[in-house]
Motif scaffolding. Structure first.
Motif, PDB file in Angstrom:
ATOM      1  N   MET A  94     -13.932  -3.647   1.070  1.00 10.66           N
ATOM      2  CA  MET A  94     -13.047  -4.152  -0.030  1.00 10.66           C
ATOM      3  C   MET A  94     -12.203  -5.049   0.009  1.00 10.66           C
ATOM      4  SD  MET A  94     -10.886  -1.177  -1.880  1.00 10.66           S
ATOM      5  CE  MET A  94      -9.819  -1.558  -3.345  1.00 10.66           C
TER       6      MET A  94
ATOM      7  N   ARG B 163      -6.861  -5.275  -0.647  1.00  8.41           N
ATOM      8  CA  ARG B 163      -6.146  -4.080  -0.540  1.00  8.41           C
ATOM      9  C   ARG B 163      -4.780  -4.220  -0.445  1.00  8.41           C
ATOM     10  NH1 ARG B 163      -8.293  -1.110   4.599  1.00  8.41           N
ATOM     11  NH2 ARG B 163      -7.580   0.829   3.611  1.00  8.41           N
ATOM     12  N   LYS B 164      -3.755  -3.429  -1.187  1.00  6.77           N
ATOM     13  CA  LYS B 164      -2.525  -3.737  -1.216  1.00  6.77           C
ATOM     14  C   LYS B 164      -1.677  -3.395  -0.010  1.00  6.77           C
ATOM     15  CE  LYS B 164      -2.032  -5.090  -5.532  1.00  6.77           C
ATOM     16  NZ  LYS B 164      -1.151  -6.243  -5.816  1.00  6.77           N
TER      17      LYS B 164
ATOM     18  N   HIS C 182     -12.724   1.781   1.473  1.00 10.33           N
ATOM     19  CA  HIS C 182     -12.569   1.425   0.209  1.00 10.33           C
ATOM     20  C   HIS C 182     -11.281   1.866  -0.487  1.00 10.33           C
ATOM     21  CE1 HIS C 182     -17.103   0.226   0.343  1.00 10.33           C
ATOM     22  NE2 HIS C 182     -17.130   1.212   0.966  1.00 10.33           N
ATOM     23  N   TYR C 183     -10.562   2.347   0.459  1.00 12.02           N
ATOM     24  CA  TYR C 183      -9.099   2.794  -0.208  1.00 12.02           C
ATOM     25  C   TYR C 183      -8.420   1.805  -0.395  1.00 12.02           C
ATOM     26  CZ  TYR C 183      -4.947   5.798  -0.549  1.00 12.02           C
ATOM     27  OH  TYR C 183      -3.902   6.231  -0.752  1.00 12.02           O
ATOM     28  N   PRO C 184      -7.762   1.515  -1.769  1.00 14.78           N
ATOM     29  CA  PRO C 184      -6.988   0.457  -2.208  1.00 14.78           C
ATOM     30  C   PRO C 184      -5.785   0.025  -1.494  1.00 14.78           C
ATOM     31  CG  PRO C 184      -6.885   2.210  -3.655  1.00 14.78           C
ATOM     32  CD  PRO C 184      -7.709   2.822  -2.569  1.00 14.78           C
TER      33      PRO C 184
ATOM     34  N   GLU D 260      -3.591  -0.635   2.125  1.00 15.29           N
ATOM     35  CA  GLU D 260      -3.834  -1.003   3.822  1.00 15.29           C
ATOM     36  C   GLU D 260      -2.201  -0.657   4.149  1.00 15.29           C
ATOM     37  OE1 GLU D 260      -4.175  -4.779   6.779  1.00 15.29           O
ATOM     38  OE2 GLU D 260      -4.730  -4.960   4.675  1.00 15.29           O
TER      39      GLU D 260
ATOM     40  N   ALA E 281      -3.330   5.666  -4.299  1.00 17.42           N
ATOM     41  CA  ALA E 281      -4.466   4.950  -4.450  1.00 17.42           C
ATOM     42  C   ALA E 281      -4.303   4.494  -6.119  1.00 17.42           C
ATOM     43  CB  ALA E 281      -5.632   5.923  -4.421  1.00 17.42           C
TER      44      ALA E 281
ATOM     45  N   ALA F 196      -1.996   1.495  -5.912  1.00 19.50           N
ATOM     46  CA  ALA F 196      -2.500   0.221  -5.383  1.00 19.50           C
ATOM     47  C   ALA F 196      -3.740  -0.291  -5.976  1.00 19.50           C
ATOM     48  CB  ALA F 196      -2.751   0.492  -4.013  1.00 19.50           C
ATOM     49  N   SER F 197      -4.375   0.511  -6.931  1.00 21.51           N
ATOM     50  CA  SER F 197      -5.580   0.034  -7.562  1.00 21.51           C
ATOM     51  C   SER F 197      -5.590  -0.646  -8.805  1.00 21.51           C
ATOM     52  CB  SER F 197      -6.627   1.095  -7.726  1.00 21.51           C
ATOM     53  OG  SER F 197      -6.240   2.162  -8.476  1.00 21.51           O
TER      54      SER F 197
END
Length: 217
Positions: free
Chosen positions: A1, A4-5, A29-31, A33, A186, A189-190
């Motif tokens: 991904m 990522r923020k 895949h987590y938005p 970091e 999440a 960040a997303s």
């Protein structure tokens, strides 16, 4: 991904919520970091965990600064040096200046052990028990200068049992915090939400805000 923020986590102690966020962010895949973990206390146990996970850490000892303003300036500088985009407070036991809070407005989140706006401040579990509350829990919210206020992103609700002590209730709430905080970060960040006035509204389909998670005993 991609995209990522970069997130900075602020701690003062063991950082159990920090650990939950770090574990969630290990999923590519987590938005978000985790870019850095910063503590205002040199002996905070959470620093060791973060280092063991290969995450950068910094100590900005508040005792080394002559004023709250000086400390906040040093903290702000460190966050920007690590290119942080979102701040997640995880047991960070400092009241921030309005200048710092406004500099990170709608980009700084916190978790509090109560169903806000109930039981702001300390000793929330004792106060809930004293009131005979049947439900208690945790809230993730955007930070404002007034302590434990700001637009609510998510809440986790737990039952209060007749047999509860402040310690048993605190543990049940803490377990709920570990579930809800990664979900809330999440969402932020997303880009699945935004703040309008002092309300959080969804920008992604299928998202209902604030998120409310019931947690069984």
């Amino acid at each position: 991904m991609t995209g990522r923020k970069k997130t900075g986590i602020l701690i003062s102690g063991r950082g159990s919520n920090m650990q939950a966020l770090i574990r969630a962010a290990q999923d590519p895949h987590y938005p978000a970091e985790i870019a850095v973990v910063i503590s205002n206390r040199p002996n905070a146990q959470g620093l060791d965990f973060a280092k063991a996970q290969g995450i950068r850490t910094e100590v900005i000892d508040h005792k080394a600064y002559g004023s709250r303003e000086d400390f906040d300036r040093a903290l702000d500088s460190a966050l920007r040096r690590h290119h942080v985009e979102i701040i997640a407070c995880a047991g960070f036991m400092r009241v921030m200046t309005k200048t710092l809070v406004e500099a990170w407005r709608d980009r700084m989140i916190n978790i509090h052990p109560s169903l806000l706006p109930a039981y702001k401040g300390l000793h929330s579990h004792e106060r809930a028990l004293a009131d005979g509350a049947t439900r208690h829990g945790a809230t993730v919210h955007f930070v404002r200068h007034d302590v434990d206020s700001g637009p609510i992103i998510a809440q986790a609700r737990v039952p209060v049992l007749k047999s509860d002590t402040p310690e048993t209730l605190a543990q049940r709430v803490l377990d709920a915090e570990h579930k809800i905080y990664p979900k809330a970060l999440a969402l932020v960040a997303s880009g699945a939400l935004r703040v309008e006035g002092e309300e959080v509204v969804a920008t992604a389909p299928g998202v209902t805000l604030p998120v409310v998670i019931p947690v069984l005993p």
